[in-house]
Design a protein around this motif. Sequence first.
Motif, PDB file in Angstrom:
ATOM      1  N   GLN A 210      47.169  64.884   9.633  1.00 38.53           N
ATOM      2  CA  GLN A 210      47.855  64.762  10.911  1.00 38.53           C
ATOM      3  C   GLN A 210      49.157  64.005  10.699  1.00 38.53           C
ATOM      4  N   GLN A 211      50.148  64.292  11.562  1.00 39.53           N
ATOM      5  CA  GLN A 211      51.431  63.598  11.477  1.00 39.53           C
ATOM      6  C   GLN A 211      51.724  62.901  12.792  1.00 39.53           C
ATOM      7  N   ASN A 212      52.195  61.671  12.696  1.00 43.36           N
ATOM      8  CA  ASN A 212      52.551  60.888  13.863  1.00 43.36           C
ATOM      9  C   ASN A 212      53.855  61.413  14.437  1.00 43.36           C
ATOM     10  N   GLN A 213      53.878  61.682  15.731  1.00 45.47           N
ATOM     11  CA  GLN A 213      55.055  62.240  16.382  1.00 45.47           C
ATOM     12  C   GLN A 213      56.239  61.289  16.342  1.00 45.47           C
ATOM     13  N   ARG A 214      55.994  60.007  16.394  1.00 48.88           N
ATOM     14  CA  ARG A 214      57.083  59.037  16.461  1.00 48.88           C
ATOM     15  C   ARG A 214      57.576  58.615  15.082  1.00 48.88           C
TER      16      ARG A 214
ATOM     17  N   LYS B 106      56.504  59.894  12.022  1.00 47.14           N
ATOM     18  CA  LYS B 106      56.406  60.968  11.025  1.00 47.14           C
ATOM     19  C   LYS B 106      55.475  60.616   9.867  1.00 47.14           C
TER      20      LYS B 106
ATOM     21  N   ALA C  23      50.714  56.230  19.624  1.00 49.37           N
ATOM     22  CA  ALA C  23      51.482  57.473  19.492  1.00 49.37           C
ATOM     23  C   ALA C  23      50.542  58.641  19.210  1.00 49.37           C
ATOM     24  N   GLU C  24      50.998  59.811  19.533  1.00 52.84           N
ATOM     25  CA  GLU C  24      50.182  61.003  19.373  1.00 52.84           C
ATOM     26  C   GLU C  24      50.246  61.515  17.929  1.00 52.84           C
ATOM     27  N   TRP C  25      49.091  61.828  17.409  1.00 53.03           N
ATOM     28  CA  TRP C  25      48.975  62.421  16.081  1.00 53.03           C
ATOM     29  C   TRP C  25      48.685  63.908  16.269  1.00 53.03           C
ATOM     30  N   VAL C  26      49.416  64.756  15.571  1.00 60.54           N
ATOM     31  CA  VAL C  26      49.219  66.201  15.676  1.00 60.54           C
ATOM     32  C   VAL C  26      48.827  66.777  14.320  1.00 60.54           C
TER      33      VAL C  26
END
Length: 89
Positions: free
Chosen positions: A48-52, A54, A36-39
Amino acid sequence: MITSTQVVAALEQLRLILGLSSDVDLLAELNIATSAEWVQLEHYPNYQQNQRTKAIRNARTRRVLKADSKGYVKCKDRFGKWGNVKAVL
């Protein structure tokens, strides 16, 4: 050498930590979480927060931080002050 019993025990402990029920495929969930993408968190450049999921992690160490009982994680903002960030849906 790690035995199969130790592997099973570690996976069950991980299932407990993540709060997953026994009917969830743990390895599939881990695969999804790692891909999953971390933003970057706004106002918190070191996190950073995981998009899926959280989940929140330290951007440098990639260590996922544990949320408190209300679902918040303590993070340091860009000014060095600690703040609470909602880590779960």
